[in-house]
Enzyme design. Structure first.
Site, PDB file in Angstrom:
ATOM      1  N   CYS A   1       0.812  -1.191   0.075  1.00  0.00           N
ATOM      2  CA  CYS A   1      -0.043   0.085  -0.099  1.00  0.00           C
ATOM      3  C   CYS A   1       0.809   1.320  -0.031  1.00  0.00           C
ATOM      4  O   CYS A   1       0.610   2.089  -0.578  1.00  0.00           O
ATOM      5  CB  CYS A   1      -0.700   0.007   1.314  1.00  0.00           C
ATOM      6  SG  CYS A   1      -2.183  -1.340   1.492  1.00  0.00           S
TER       7      CYS A   1
HETATM    8  C1  BEZ Z   1       0.639  -4.799   1.724  1.00  0.00           C
HETATM    9  O1  BEZ Z   1       0.079  -3.710   1.626  1.00  0.00           O
HETATM   10  O2  BEZ Z   1       1.735  -4.740   1.527  1.00  0.00           O
HETATM   11  C2  BEZ Z   1      -0.056  -5.815   2.302  1.00  0.00           C
HETATM   12  C3  BEZ Z   1      -1.337  -5.869   2.837  1.00  0.00           C
HETATM   13  C4  BEZ Z   1      -2.204  -6.877   3.183  1.00  0.00           C
HETATM   14  C5  BEZ Z   1      -1.385  -7.995   3.163  1.00  0.00           C
HETATM   15  C6  BEZ Z   1      -0.250  -8.046   2.352  1.00  0.00           C
HETATM   16  C7  BEZ Z   1       0.486  -7.154   2.007  1.00  0.00           C
END
Ligand code: BEZ
Length: 212
Positions: free
Chosen positions: A45
Site C-alpha cells: 500500500c
Molecule cells: C501490503 O500492503 O503490503 C499488504 C497488505 C495486506 C496483506 C499483504 C500485503
C-alpha cells in the site's frame, strides 16, 4: 448492493486526510478513481500511494481526481503519510478516506470475507462525471496494482465515448483502433474515419486512432 459497470457510484460522506468528503460533490465535473487499500502501515500500500502521488499530473491531464481508502481512521492515515513521503520520495497530494466504520467499504463491496473479513481488497473504481461506474477491478492484498493500466483504461474510455471505436488488446494511446461493428454504412465509415481503414474481416476493421 453490487456496484457494476453502469451503476451510479454510491454517494457517501466520510472523513479523509483532506477533511470531510461528500463524494459526488467532490467529483464534481471530473472523472474519479477510487481505490482501496487493506490497511495502513503495510508495504505494498505504501508503494501504491506513493506511485499515485508521483503520477497525479497524468490523472489531472485527463480531468481525473484520485482518492484512496484504507479501513483505518484518519489519525492513523496522517501518521502514515510521512512514511509514504519519505520512503517513496513523493509528496502526498490527494485524499485518503478513513473508514473505521466500514461505511464506504461496505457500500462498494470492498471487503471479501473469504479473503479477509475485516480488511479491504485492492478495489479500483473509475467513475465518470455523470457519476457512472465505468470500470471495476479487484486485486488481492499481496499484488500491487499497475497504475499505468488504469491510465490506459481512462484513455480508452474517454476516446470511445467520443468516437465510434473500441480499443483492441494491449492498445495504448496513439495505437490503431477497431471500428464499432454497429457502423456498417460505407458512407458513414468514410465520413467518420477519413484516415481510412483495413478490413481484416467484415466485423474486424482497423483504423488509425481518430483523434490523433
Ligand atoms: C501490503 O500492503 O503490503 C499488504 C497488505 C495486506 C496483506 C499483504 C500485503
Amino acid at each position: 448492493m453490487t456496484v457494476h459497470i453502469g451503476s451510479i457510484a454510491p454517494d457517501f460522506t466520510q472523513e479523509s486526510t483532506e477533511g470531510t468528503i461528500k463524494f459526488h460533490d467532490w467529483i464534481g465535473n471530473s472523472w474519479a478513481v477510487l481505490f482501496s487499500h487493506p490497511k495502513d502501515f503495510t508495504p505494498v500500500c505504501t508503494t501504491e500511494l506513493g506511485m499515485v502521488a508521483k503520477i497525479k499530473p497524468e490523472f489531472e491531464k485527463r480531468n481525473v481526481k484520485v482518492i484512496a481508502l484504507s479501513v483505518d481512521d484518519v489519525a492513523s492515515h496522517k501518521k502514515w503519510l510521512s512514511d509514504i513521503e519519505q520512503t517513496q520520495n513523493a509528496k502526498m497530494n490527494y485524499p485518503i478516506l478513513g473508514d473505521p466504520d466500514r461505511k464506504v467499504s461496505k457500500l462498494y463491496d470492498m471487503i471479501h470475507p473469504e479473503a479477509n473479513d475485516t480488511l479491504t481488497v485492492r478495489s479500483v473504481f473509475i467513475i465518470d462525471p455523470n457519476k457512472k461506474v465505468r470500470l471495476t477491478l479487484t486485486y488481492p492484498a499481496a499484488t500491487g496494482r499497475n497504475f499505468d493500466e488504469i491510465l490506459r483504461v481512462i484513455d480508452s474510455l474517454q476516446l470511445t465515448d467520443k468516437h465510434s471505436v473500441a480499443t483492441p488488446a494491449n492498445w495504448k494511446d496513439g495505437g490503431d483502433c477497431v471500428i464499432l461493428p454497429s457502423i456498417t454504412d460505407p458512407k458513414v465509415i468514410a465520413d467518420k474515419f477519413p484516415k481510412g481503414h483495413k478490413e481484416l474481416r467484415p466485423y474486424l476493421r482497423m483504423t488509425p486512432q481518430p483523434n490523433k
